[in-house]
Design a protein around this motif. Structure first.
Motif, mmCIF file in Angstrom:
data_model
loop_
_atom_site.group_PDB
_atom_site.id
_atom_site.type_symbol
_atom_site.label_atom_id
_atom_site.label_comp_id
_atom_site.label_asym_id
_atom_site.label_seq_id
_atom_site.Cartn_x
_atom_site.Cartn_y
_atom_site.Cartn_z
ATOM 1 N N VAL A 287 7.675 32.313 2.435
ATOM 2 C CA VAL A 287 7.895 30.990 3.017
ATOM 3 C C VAL A 287 6.749 30.671 3.975
ATOM 4 N N PRO A 288 5.900 29.709 3.616
ATOM 5 C CA PRO A 288 4.876 29.260 4.564
ATOM 6 C C PRO A 288 5.489 28.250 5.537
ATOM 7 N N PHE A 289 5.070 28.318 6.793
ATOM 8 C CA PHE A 289 5.548 27.333 7.757
ATOM 9 C C PHE A 289 4.491 27.117 8.823
ATOM 10 N N ALA A 290 4.511 25.937 9.408
ATOM 11 C CA ALA A 290 3.501 25.539 10.381
ATOM 12 C C ALA A 290 3.650 26.318 11.678
ATOM 13 N N PRO A 291 2.531 26.730 12.284
ATOM 14 C CA PRO A 291 2.612 27.362 13.598
ATOM 15 C C PRO A 291 3.303 26.417 14.580
ATOM 16 N N GLY A 292 4.247 26.940 15.330
ATOM 17 C CA GLY A 292 4.997 26.126 16.276
ATOM 18 C C GLY A 292 6.217 25.463 15.661
ATOM 19 N N GLY A 293 6.327 25.515 14.341
ATOM 20 C CA GLY A 293 7.490 24.932 13.675
ATOM 21 C C GLY A 293 8.730 25.762 13.958
ATOM 22 N N THR A 294 9.871 25.112 14.029
ATOM 23 C CA THR A 294 11.110 25.828 14.354
ATOM 24 C C THR A 294 12.053 25.981 13.156
ATOM 25 N N ARG A 295 11.743 25.316 12.062
ATOM 26 C CA ARG A 295 12.585 25.384 10.864
ATOM 27 C C ARG A 295 11.695 25.532 9.634
ATOM 28 N N ALA A 296 12.229 26.193 8.616
ATOM 29 C CA ALA A 296 11.524 26.317 7.340
ATOM 30 C C ALA A 296 12.552 26.492 6.235
ATOM 31 N N GLY A 297 12.286 25.907 5.093
ATOM 32 C CA GLY A 297 13.176 26.044 3.947
ATOM 33 C C GLY A 297 12.892 27.339 3.209
ATOM 34 N N GLY A 298 13.926 27.930 2.630
ATOM 35 C CA GLY A 298 13.753 29.178 1.903
ATOM 36 C C GLY A 298 14.816 29.336 0.842
#
Length: 136
Positions: free
Chosen positions: A93-104
Motif C-alpha cells: 500500500v503506497p501512501f503519502a508522507p503525512g497522510g493518516t489514511r490509506a486504502g488496502g
C-alpha cells in the motif's frame, strides 16, 4: 510561478512468499488503514528520491480499531480492538508522507506460511480472531 504536472509510470510485481495457497485471494475485504498506528522502518519504508511515497508491505498482521473501524497493526497488548487478529495486508500500500489514511486489501480467509510473514508470526499468541486463516 509555472506549475507543470509530472507524469510517470511504474510497474511492480507482488512479492508474497508468505502465501501458501491461492485459496481466498478472490475474497479480500477492502479496508482503510490508520497510517498513524504503523511504524516507519517496521511496517513501511519511507520515501526515497525515486519513490515519492511511503510503502506499507504486504503481509502485515492486522487488527481493527473498535472505535473507528480503521485497521492497524495487530497487537495483543492493545485495548482498542487490535488485540483481535483480523487477517493480513494482502498487497503493498503506497501512501503519502503525512497522510493518516490509506486504502488496502485484507486477506481474512486463506492459507499463510506464518514464518514467512514480514517479521514472522507466532500463531500461538493469537487468542482472538475473526479471520479464517489456516497457518502452515
Amino acid at each position: 510561478m509555472d506549475l507543470q504536472p509530472i507524469i510517470y509510470t511504474e510497474s511492480a510485481t507482488a512479492d508474497r512468499p508468505w502465501l501458501a495457497s491461492t485459496h481466498g485471494l478472490d475474497t479480500p475485504l477492502t479496508i482503510t488503514l490508520d497510517t498513524t498506528l504503523f511504524t516507519q522502518g517496521t511496517h513501511f519504508t519511507p520515501p526515497t528520491l525515486g519513490q515519492p511515497r511511503n510503502v506499507m508491505r504486504a503481509g502485515i498482521p492486522l487488527g481493527r480499531v473498535s472505535a473507528t473501524g480503521l485497521y492497524g497493526p495487530w497487537d495483543t497488548d492493545e485495548a482498542d480492538g487490535r488485540a483481535t487478529f483480523t487477517g493480513v495486508l494482502l498487497a503493498d500500500v503506497p501512501f503519502a508522507p503525512g497522510g493518516t489514511r490509506a486504502g488496502g486489501a485484507l486477506l481474512w480467509h486463506g492459507v499463510i506460511a506464518a514464518a514467512r510473514l514480514p517479521g514472522g508470526l507466532d500463531v500461538s499468541t493469537i487468542t482472538a480472531s475473526t479471520a479464517q486463516i489456516h497457518f502452515v
